[in-house]
Design a protein around this motif. Sequence first.
Motif, PDB file in Angstrom:
ATOM      1  N   UNK A 448      41.362  40.793  24.339  1.00  0.00           N
ATOM      2  CA  UNK A 448      40.611  39.536  24.413  1.00  0.00           C
ATOM      3  C   UNK A 448      39.180  39.808  24.879  1.00  0.00           C
ATOM      4  N   UNK A 449      39.067  40.725  25.827  1.00  0.00           N
ATOM      5  CA  UNK A 449      37.784  40.979  26.476  1.00  0.00           C
ATOM      6  C   UNK A 449      37.476  42.465  26.354  1.00  0.00           C
ATOM      7  N   UNK A 450      36.679  42.847  25.372  1.00  0.00           N
ATOM      8  CA  UNK A 450      36.350  44.260  25.215  1.00  0.00           C
ATOM      9  C   UNK A 450      35.512  44.766  26.386  1.00  0.00           C
ATOM     10  N   UNK A 451      34.610  43.917  26.892  1.00  0.00           N
ATOM     11  CA  UNK A 451      33.811  44.270  28.057  1.00  0.00           C
ATOM     12  C   UNK A 451      33.345  42.984  28.744  1.00  0.00           C
ATOM     13  N   UNK A 452      33.095  43.043  30.059  1.00  0.00           N
ATOM     14  CA  UNK A 452      32.728  41.831  30.796  1.00  0.00           C
ATOM     15  C   UNK A 452      31.507  41.099  30.257  1.00  0.00           C
ATOM     16  N   UNK A 453      30.559  41.804  29.652  1.00  0.00           N
ATOM     17  CA  UNK A 453      29.348  41.135  29.179  1.00  0.00           C
ATOM     18  C   UNK A 453      29.614  40.243  27.973  1.00  0.00           C
ATOM     19  N   UNK A 454      30.828  40.294  27.479  1.00  0.00           N
ATOM     20  CA  UNK A 454      31.216  39.459  26.353  1.00  0.00           C
ATOM     21  C   UNK A 454      31.128  37.971  26.682  1.00  0.00           C
ATOM     22  N   UNK A 455      31.195  37.603  27.966  1.00  0.00           N
ATOM     23  CA  UNK A 455      31.212  36.174  28.319  1.00  0.00           C
ATOM     24  C   UNK A 455      29.877  35.683  28.877  1.00  0.00           C
ATOM     25  N   UNK A 481      37.229  29.427  29.649  1.00  0.00           N
ATOM     26  CA  UNK A 481      36.478  30.344  30.506  1.00  0.00           C
ATOM     27  C   UNK A 481      36.831  30.154  31.974  1.00  0.00           C
ATOM     28  N   UNK A 482      36.946  28.894  32.390  1.00  0.00           N
ATOM     29  CA  UNK A 482      37.257  28.598  33.787  1.00  0.00           C
ATOM     30  C   UNK A 482      38.617  29.169  34.184  1.00  0.00           C
ATOM     31  N   UNK A 483      39.617  28.987  33.322  1.00  0.00           N
ATOM     32  CA  UNK A 483      40.982  29.382  33.667  1.00  0.00           C
ATOM     33  C   UNK A 483      41.351  30.773  33.187  1.00  0.00           C
ATOM     34  N   UNK A 484      40.811  31.210  32.065  1.00  0.00           N
ATOM     35  CA  UNK A 484      41.234  32.459  31.442  1.00  0.00           C
ATOM     36  C   UNK A 484      40.210  33.579  31.606  1.00  0.00           C
ATOM     37  N   UNK A 485      39.069  33.444  30.935  1.00  0.00           N
ATOM     38  CA  UNK A 485      38.171  34.580  30.755  1.00  0.00           C
ATOM     39  C   UNK A 485      37.373  34.954  32.000  1.00  0.00           C
ATOM     40  N   UNK A 487      37.987  34.394  35.330  1.00  0.00           N
ATOM     41  CA  UNK A 487      38.785  35.087  36.348  1.00  0.00           C
ATOM     42  C   UNK A 487      39.263  36.457  35.883  1.00  0.00           C
ATOM     43  N   UNK A 488      39.605  36.602  34.593  1.00  0.00           N
ATOM     44  CA  UNK A 488      40.028  37.911  34.090  1.00  0.00           C
ATOM     45  C   UNK A 488      38.893  38.917  34.182  1.00  0.00           C
ATOM     46  N   UNK A 489      37.695  38.496  33.794  1.00  0.00           N
ATOM     47  CA  UNK A 489      36.533  39.386  33.900  1.00  0.00           C
ATOM     48  C   UNK A 489      36.271  39.753  35.354  1.00  0.00           C
ATOM     49  N   UNK A 490      36.441  38.785  36.259  1.00  0.00           N
ATOM     50  CA  UNK A 490      36.256  39.085  37.678  1.00  0.00           C
ATOM     51  C   UNK A 490      37.200  40.173  38.152  1.00  0.00           C
ATOM     52  N   UNK A 491      38.456  40.116  37.720  1.00  0.00           N
ATOM     53  CA  UNK A 491      39.428  41.132  38.138  1.00  0.00           C
ATOM     54  C   UNK A 491      39.139  42.475  37.471  1.00  0.00           C
ATOM     55  N   UNK A 492      38.669  42.446  36.217  1.00  0.00           N
ATOM     56  CA  UNK A 492      38.287  43.702  35.555  1.00  0.00           C
ATOM     57  C   UNK A 492      37.141  44.356  36.310  1.00  0.00           C
ATOM     58  N   UNK A 493      36.126  43.578  36.692  1.00  0.00           N
ATOM     59  CA  UNK A 493      35.016  44.137  37.473  1.00  0.00           C
ATOM     60  C   UNK A 493      35.495  44.665  38.814  1.00  0.00           C
ATOM     61  N   UNK A 494      36.402  43.914  39.446  1.00  0.00           N
ATOM     62  CA  UNK A 494      36.920  44.339  40.746  1.00  0.00           C
ATOM     63  C   UNK A 494      37.649  45.668  40.618  1.00  0.00           C
ATOM     64  N   UNK A 495      38.434  45.809  39.566  1.00  0.00           N
ATOM     65  CA  UNK A 495      39.199  47.037  39.370  1.00  0.00           C
ATOM     66  C   UNK A 495      38.324  48.197  38.917  1.00  0.00           C
ATOM     67  N   UNK A 496      37.552  47.991  37.869  1.00  0.00           N
ATOM     68  CA  UNK A 496      36.843  49.091  37.232  1.00  0.00           C
ATOM     69  C   UNK A 496      35.530  49.453  37.905  1.00  0.00           C
ATOM     70  N   UNK A 626      30.257  47.643  32.707  1.00  0.00           N
ATOM     71  CA  UNK A 626      31.439  47.149  33.409  1.00  0.00           C
ATOM     72  C   UNK A 626      31.179  45.867  34.186  1.00  0.00           C
ATOM     73  N   UNK A 627      29.946  45.410  34.180  1.00  0.00           N
ATOM     74  CA  UNK A 627      29.552  44.240  34.963  1.00  0.00           C
ATOM     75  C   UNK A 627      29.034  43.149  34.029  1.00  0.00           C
ATOM     76  N   UNK A 628      29.389  41.901  34.307  1.00  0.00           N
ATOM     77  CA  UNK A 628      28.945  40.769  33.488  1.00  0.00           C
ATOM     78  C   UNK A 628      27.513  40.382  33.857  1.00  0.00           C
ATOM     79  N   UNK A 629      26.621  41.333  33.730  1.00  0.00           N
ATOM     80  CA  UNK A 629      25.197  41.121  34.021  1.00  0.00           C
ATOM     81  C   UNK A 629      24.583  40.343  32.855  1.00  0.00           C
TER      82      UNK A 629
END
Length: 639
Positions: A448-455, A481-485, A487-496, A626-629
């Motif tokens: 769903x999310x190839x990389x955080x900057x996708x959103x 975005x509020x419920x799915x993408x 928060x998922x991007x936030x956890x991806x950034x937190x992990x990676x 790796x960051x939604x900059x």
Amino acid sequence: MRITSFLSCIFSVLMLFSTYAQDKPVNNQHVFDDLMYRQGSIYRTASGKPGTAYWQNRADYTMEVSLDENTHVLTGNIKITYTNNSPEQLDFIWLYLEQNVFTETSRATLTTPLNGNRWDGNVDGGYTLTNIKANGKENPTHYINDTRMQVYFEKPIAAKGGKASVSMNFSYKIPEEGMDRMGRLSTSEGTIYALAQWYPRVAVFDDVVGWNTEPYLGAGEFYTEYGDYDYKITVPASHIVGGSGILKNPTAVYTQKQLNRLEKAKESDKTVYIIKPNEVGKKSNRPKNTGTITWHYQMKNTRDVAFASSASFIFDAAKIDLGNGETGLAQSLYPAESDGDHAWTRSTEYTKASVEFYSKNYFTYPYKNAINVAANVGGMEYPGVSFCSYKSKGQSLWNVTDHEFGHNWFPMIVGSNERRYAWMDEGFNTFINHYSSKAFNKGEYSSYIDQPRQITNYLTYSKSEPINTYPDIAQSRNLGYVAYYKPAVGLIMLKEYILEPERFDRAFKSYIKTWAYKHPQPSDFFNHIENVTGENLNWFWKTWFYGNGNIDIAVNKISKVEQGFIIEVDNRGEIPMPVKLEITYTDGTKADVKLPVEIWHRTNRWRYLHKTNKTIDKVVFDAKKQVADINAANDIGVF
């Protein structure tokens, strides 16, 4: 001290601050100060675990229902045994009557826009309830309001283990359009009934808000107690049923040939037909050809059950390897309209891969059977059963199958409140889907999310909303975005990026294990992650989950000095981040630098001295993306 000396001192200090104020750095303390989530109690500890006095109530269900495919009516009876483990006695309990949403006067109907939305539903349904009893007393005091029912008892339910029972008969017309969560679909070989929210359910009474009685409006999903279920479903003899839990009477509902094939499927990694496409509708397909057949299911320690029934089902299955020698059975039920190698013929393969991945990487799947049903539902999850669009093919079928079975971990195993905190099930699930998709069949399908900057287009949208927005309040266009993408991007950034994988995974798996079959709140998640990782992440929860700002880190300037180079970086957004820099030298070699998030405590500009004898060519922030900059244009500085 004499007054003249004191005034002289004050004057000097004021002059100092006046001079300093001319070049005063930004104060970011409001980002880094504490939130209330750090407070613990005897019910929920500050370390993010259930406390010594943690409790949750329980609801056990016994049900018998029958399906009339001529009138599309479900009729049955239910007995609920309720256990009050709370420290207070209860005068009443609240039930959810979610079929009441399908009426002209329901709150959901009256709050649906004229142009409609995903949660449109039929309005010719709703419960008919008779023979209501509370602890055996007929017609107890009770009130029904929209999708909620309050039932009083003659004597309060005692605290710390008191029990009570509620029973009733019920019936309703099954909606064709069931708010994209259930319904019925006409196919060439018969109607597919996807049954969910199909019985009166006890609401949760917890230590946080007491009774959770938010009405069912559509976007907000469900929050229910755990318990044991024993249920029987009587359907036309031509039907095949797939239900949550363990089928207790397989010899009564399958032919011997089908039983033999099921035994083969339990040992097979490849999909095995139980009912082949050319067998659907044939008399030999069923153990009897007239009248009705009753299917008997049981499920232990679950928060819900669902089922599907139809004469049109092609049926196939395969073994699921759950680890430690444990196995389960992936199953798919779908009509001829969904058949095909690029469509539902791969459904069992997808179901098996999804459940195996999450079992191996997060928590062992507890339900044994995992049944994917083709229906007129875009995608909806229940314990052990998923309803997915009968039209889905290829990547769309993988995506929806993987997502709905991922929900068995969030919120079926980890029992969060979907109606209030959609991000704790949708976001967490979308996060684990990201890794499941990357692993499936050597990357056959993209995440769903190839990389955080996708959103970032959403993040910079003028009408964006924060993650903690109540799902029934969020704008429909924002809910994904509020419920799915986000928060998922936030956890991806937190992990990676912020914590790095091993450290994050240890904490995340610990959270799942700690709160399995319990009811965590957002604060429990925050506390647990921090305590296991040993990291104060208050700034991240506050800005990413409870704020609506953005990340914009810039490489501002590179200057040559005697010891090497000064690299100046700016925080031009509202969200601080650790700063990972990739430094490329003129000789082609590279070096990586990570500056901690604490550089932003008191300023939005930081100067870092990079000691080197080489000459810098360029410096790149977040080279791995790796960051939604939100502004890639200022990520690179050239000397």
